[in-house]
Design an enzyme around this catalytic site. Structure first.
Site, short mmCIF file in Angstrom:
data_model
loop_
_atom_site.label_atom_id
_atom_site.label_comp_id
_atom_site.label_asym_id
_atom_site.label_seq_id
_atom_site.Cartn_x
_atom_site.Cartn_y
_atom_site.Cartn_z
N ARG A 102 -5.52 -8.95 0.05
CA ARG A 102 -5.57 -7.45 0.28
C ARG A 102 -7.13 -7.30 -0.02
O ARG A 102 -7.58 -7.65 -0.90
CB ARG A 102 -4.87 -6.85 -0.81
CG ARG A 102 -5.01 -5.10 -0.78
CD ARG A 102 -4.23 -4.47 -1.67
NE ARG A 102 -3.11 -4.11 -0.80
CZ ARG A 102 -2.24 -3.21 -1.30
NH1 ARG A 102 -2.69 -2.50 -2.15
NH2 ARG A 102 -1.08 -3.08 -0.65
N HIS A 129 -1.32 -2.99 7.88
CA HIS A 129 -0.38 -3.23 6.54
C HIS A 129 0.91 -3.88 7.36
O HIS A 129 1.85 -3.25 7.15
CB HIS A 129 -0.30 -1.68 5.91
CG HIS A 129 0.14 -2.26 4.52
ND1 HIS A 129 0.16 -3.56 3.96
CD2 HIS A 129 0.56 -1.27 3.66
CE1 HIS A 129 0.86 -3.30 2.70
NE2 HIS A 129 0.95 -2.01 2.53
N GLN A 132 4.15 -4.12 4.96
CA GLN A 132 4.78 -2.72 4.64
C GLN A 132 5.72 -2.35 5.82
O GLN A 132 7.10 -1.95 5.66
CB GLN A 132 3.64 -1.71 4.59
CG GLN A 132 4.48 -0.33 4.21
CD GLN A 132 4.98 -0.25 3.03
OE1 GLN A 132 4.50 -0.45 1.84
NE2 GLN A 132 6.31 0.28 2.96
N ASP A 225 1.80 9.38 4.57
CA ASP A 225 1.02 8.37 3.71
C ASP A 225 -0.08 9.40 2.97
O ASP A 225 -0.32 10.38 3.42
CB ASP A 225 0.39 7.11 4.50
CG ASP A 225 -0.46 6.34 3.58
OD1 ASP A 225 -0.10 6.27 2.26
OD2 ASP A 225 -1.29 5.72 4.19
N CYS A 266 5.32 4.88 2.39
CA CYS A 266 4.96 3.51 1.79
C CYS A 266 4.71 3.52 0.39
O CYS A 266 4.75 2.68 -0.26
CB CYS A 266 3.85 2.82 2.77
SG CYS A 266 2.14 3.92 2.33
N ARG A 294 10.23 -4.65 0.29
CA ARG A 294 8.95 -5.29 0.30
C ARG A 294 8.96 -6.71 -0.43
O ARG A 294 8.34 -7.73 0.24
CB ARG A 294 7.73 -4.79 -0.74
CG ARG A 294 7.37 -3.15 -0.35
CD ARG A 294 6.76 -2.91 0.94
NE ARG A 294 5.74 -3.90 1.26
CZ ARG A 294 4.48 -3.81 0.63
NH1 ARG A 294 4.19 -2.83 0.18
NH2 ARG A 294 3.50 -4.72 1.17
N1 NVA Z 1 -3.14 4.03 3.46
C1 NVA Z 1 -2.84 3.71 2.08
C2 NVA Z 1 -1.87 2.82 2.15
C3 NVA Z 1 -1.43 2.17 0.65
C4 NVA Z 1 -0.23 1.28 0.59
C5 NVA Z 1 -4.13 2.96 1.55
O1 NVA Z 1 -4.68 2.14 2.19
O2 NVA Z 1 -4.63 3.20 0.53
N1 CP Z 2 2.80 0.31 -0.09
C1 CP Z 2 2.10 -0.54 -0.80
O1 CP Z 2 1.41 -1.31 -0.22
O2 CP Z 2 1.91 -0.20 -2.21
P1 CP Z 2 0.79 -1.07 -3.20
O3 CP Z 2 -0.32 -0.16 -2.79
O4 CP Z 2 1.17 -0.51 -4.42
O5 CP Z 2 0.87 -2.35 -3.05
#
Ligand code: NVA
Ligand code: CP
Length: 310
Positions: A102, A129, A132, A225, A266, A294
């Site tokens: 990540r 992502h 997800q 989101d 998400c 997940r």
């Molecule tokens: N758009 C959000 C998704 C988190 C799962 C982010 O990238 O912070």
């Molecule tokens: N939805 C998701 O990816 O959550 P986290 O950022 O907590 O991993």
């Protein structure tokens, strides 16, 4: 085409997604059905951004496959002191059977995939992502069945990594997807729209880009989101709130959806910003089921990729 990694959602075909979902369904019913698949092996999980679900789901998925997760925080590797991504990928490949990453830049994930001899799985970038959306698709099929023909799915809010991933997976799956974002800097980038349209031209998907929140009308799922993603500047917060407030998922917006519509997110969520508490905590919300899947979907991805690809 067989894939070694899951670097980008767009690298998957519809058949590959269906294989991943079928195995995830097995792992939902019997989490330990492949509990020696990764016996005596390790999976590295490297994250330069925070995570609750993806980290816990990934570590649990590895444990359910009989392996040992090695979690590495962003500041713990020599990358921070100038070691290259490519050298890091080669070293991790000596120890682990897969790498879940990540981070911010999609190009860093692409480079890791190119340099690692083990499968590399995108656990979120600024652009994509994939793990997800696979969990989300599990929930859609649980709720509406495998044939989603005639149903419309709406993403409403910031034109961020989740909006991108919805467009791309919707295109791959031949679905009807509406993305409603503000126009201008918080919309989905033209390059994503072009790539999704190219996939849709072959799959028959119907993709609509809208700047009107009411375009969720008749949708079977309304998805949103956060308005400020990891990596976005806090300085933009008030500009974002102003532009995105009309796109908040309120009971009024939900009332435009189909009678059997579900609400999806998400997570993490901000009640009172992108979604009202009554919606996310209400009867139409499936957010906890999304979180559950997940693990099943990451377990499926790891299972297939560590057996030689999907
Ligand atoms: N758009 C959000 C998704 C988190 C799962 C982010 O990238 O912070
Ligand atoms: N939805 C998701 O990816 O959550 P986290 O950022 O907590 O991993």
């Amino acid at each position: 085409m067989q894939v070694k990694d899951l670097l980008r959602t767009e690298h998957l075909s519809r058949a590959q997604v269906e294989t991943l979902l079928a195995t995830a369904r097995d792992f939902a019913k019997n989490p330990l059905s492949a509990n020696t698949a990764l016996a005596n092996r390790t999976v590295a999980i490297y994250m330069t951004k925070p995570s609750t679900r993806t980290r816990l789901a990934s570590e649990s998925a590895v444990a359910h496959l009989g392996g040992t997760p090695i979690f590495i925080r962003g500041d713990e590797l020599q990358i921070g002191r100038g070691e290259t991504i490519s050298d890091t990928a080669r070293v991790i490949s000596q120890f682990a059977s897969a790498l879940i990453i990540r981070t911010y830049k999609q190009s860093d994930v692409d480079e890791l995939g190119a340099s690692a001899s083990i499968p590399v799985i995108n656990g979120l970038t600024d652009e994509d992502h994939p793990t997800q959306l696979l969990a989300d698709w599990m929930v859609l099929t649980e709720k509406f069945g495998d044939d989603l023909t005639g149903r419309k799915f709406a993403y409403v809010g910031d034109g961020n990594n989740m909006a991108n991933t919805w467009l791309i997976l919707g295109a791959i799956m031949g679905a009807h997807v509406v993305i409603a974002t503000p126009s201008g800097k918080f919309s989905v980038s033209q390059s994503i729209i072009d790539r999704a349209n190219a996939i849709a031209a072959k799959s028959g998907a119907k993709l609509e880009i809208s700047h009107d929140p009411d375009s969720v009308t008749g949708a079977s799922a309304i998805y949103t989101d956060v308005w400020l993603s990891m990596g976005d500047s806090d300085d933009e917060k008030s500009e974002r709130v102003k532009a995105l407030t009309p796109f908040a998922v309120t009971p009024k917006l939900m009332s435009l959806a189909a009678k059997d519509a579900i609400f999806m997110h998400c997570l993490p969520a901000h009640r009172g910003e992108e979604v009202s508490a009554e919606v996310i905590d209400g009867e139409q919300s499936v957010v906890w089921r999304q979180a559950f899947h997940r693990r099943t979907t990451i377990q499926s991805i790891l299972y297939h990729l560590t057996r030689g690809g999907i």
